[in-house]
Scaffold this motif. Sequence first.
Motif, PDB file in Angstrom:
ATOM      1  N   ASP A 160       0.832  -1.196   0.000  1.00 59.84           N
ATOM      2  CA  ASP A 160       0.000   0.000   0.000  1.00 59.84           C
ATOM      3  C   ASP A 160       0.874   1.256   0.000  1.00 59.84           C
ATOM      4  O   ASP A 160       1.854   1.346   0.750  1.00 59.84           O
ATOM      5  CB  ASP A 160      -0.901  -0.016   1.237  1.00 59.84           C
ATOM      6  N   LYS A 161       0.512   2.243  -0.825  1.00 58.53           N
ATOM      7  CA  LYS A 161       1.338   3.439  -0.986  1.00 58.53           C
ATOM      8  C   LYS A 161       1.463   4.245   0.310  1.00 58.53           C
ATOM      9  O   LYS A 161       2.540   4.724   0.652  1.00 58.53           O
ATOM     10  CB  LYS A 161       0.767   4.329  -2.097  1.00 58.53           C
ATOM     11  N   LYS A 162       0.356   4.406   1.047  1.00 55.97           N
ATOM     12  CA  LYS A 162       0.408   5.191   2.289  1.00 55.97           C
ATOM     13  C   LYS A 162       1.271   4.494   3.338  1.00 55.97           C
ATOM     14  O   LYS A 162       2.059   5.134   4.041  1.00 55.97           O
ATOM     15  CB  LYS A 162      -1.008   5.421   2.817  1.00 55.97           C
ATOM     16  N   ARG A 163       1.113   3.174   3.442  1.00 49.34           N
ATOM     17  CA  ARG A 163       1.970   2.429   4.371  1.00 49.34           C
ATOM     18  C   ARG A 163       3.428   2.533   3.949  1.00 49.34           C
ATOM     19  O   ARG A 163       4.326   2.673   4.786  1.00 49.34           O
ATOM     20  CB  ARG A 163       1.558   0.959   4.408  1.00 49.34           C
ATOM     21  N   PHE A 164       3.660   2.445   2.668  1.00 47.94           N
ATOM     22  CA  PHE A 164       5.013   2.519   2.135  1.00 47.94           C
ATOM     23  C   PHE A 164       5.678   3.832   2.532  1.00 47.94           C
ATOM     24  O   PHE A 164       6.815   3.843   3.012  1.00 47.94           O
ATOM     25  CB  PHE A 164       4.962   2.386   0.612  1.00 47.94           C
ATOM     26  N   LEU A 165       4.978   4.942   2.366  1.00 46.24           N
ATOM     27  CA  LEU A 165       5.564   6.247   2.654  1.00 46.24           C
ATOM     28  C   LEU A 165       5.783   6.430   4.154  1.00 46.24           C
ATOM     29  O   LEU A 165       6.862   6.855   4.581  1.00 46.24           O
ATOM     30  CB  LEU A 165       4.669   7.356   2.112  1.00 46.24           C
ATOM     31  N   SER A 166       4.774   6.110   4.968  1.00 46.77           N
ATOM     32  CA  SER A 166       4.893   6.344   6.406  1.00 46.77           C
ATOM     33  C   SER A 166       5.980   5.464   7.024  1.00 46.77           C
ATOM     34  O   SER A 166       6.814   5.935   7.813  1.00 46.77           O
ATOM     35  CB  SER A 166       3.554   6.103   7.102  1.00 46.77           C
ATOM     36  N   ALA A 167       6.005   4.185   6.678  1.00 49.05           N
ATOM     37  CA  ALA A 167       7.006   3.280   7.240  1.00 49.05           C
ATOM     38  C   ALA A 167       8.402   3.606   6.726  1.00 49.05           C
ATOM     39  O   ALA A 167       9.391   3.438   7.450  1.00 49.05           O
ATOM     40  CB  ALA A 167       6.647   1.828   6.911  1.00 49.05           C
ATOM     41  N   SER A 168       8.500   4.082   5.490  1.00 47.47           N
ATOM     42  CA  SER A 168       9.802   4.474   4.935  1.00 47.47           C
ATOM     43  C   SER A 168      10.402   5.621   5.734  1.00 47.47           C
ATOM     44  O   SER A 168      11.587   5.607   6.081  1.00 47.47           O
ATOM     45  CB  SER A 168       9.660   4.871   3.468  1.00 47.47           C
TER      46      SER A 168
END
Length: 237
Positions: A160-168
Amino acid sequence: MRILRELLRTNFSTLFSMGLLVALPVVGSSSLSWVLYQNQQLLQHLTAWQILLYFAIIAFTMAFALTPTTFVALVTGFYLGWWGFPGMVLSYMLAAMVGYTVASSLDHGKMMRFLHHFPKADAVMQELKNESWQLILLTRISPVLPFALMTFVLTVMRVDKKRFLSASVVGMLPRSMFFYWLGTKAQDVFALIRDPDSGTAGKLLVVGLIAISVFGLYWLFDRALKRALKKPQKNSA
């Protein structure tokens, strides 16, 4: 061999791009180090617009593996000091999103569709996607896993894009802040790039982050495999 040929035929652009992302950081960081050495005043006394341009450029170079994130943290910390740290974080976020978008356009879900031929591997990937926030965090926290390559791999997994950005962002902060701090304390940026001497405490921190990443990823993959094996496999007949 038939499976290998199909893998190459259907995923050549994806595999070729991943190969480039492994090789480019060495070439890019060496080239930019030479540019800075030949133009040692290049990043000194920048205007506001030049600083914005600098952050846009490093977002591009990180997204396409032209500069490792550690290199960027060291150089930015040396030239801009702590007030430049928020800009580096924003550049990191932009690089992550650019990398995600480019990888998505190259892969189009082909790799995951290929894995449908292997029900167990596909089931493991689905389990890992369910744990994608932890997976992304653990890949980002490691100082040795290439940023652009891991962006590509995670995108191919269709996290998921939002998870990807926040966890990154959360995952990159510990190591980036450490290397940024080294940059702010350095007297010679070129000596720092060649040998970022972090002292005993710094070396222990780096080893600790690598250990957290390795053992965390092992635990995630082991749990995903066990869960996948417990699920009944679909009958392909």
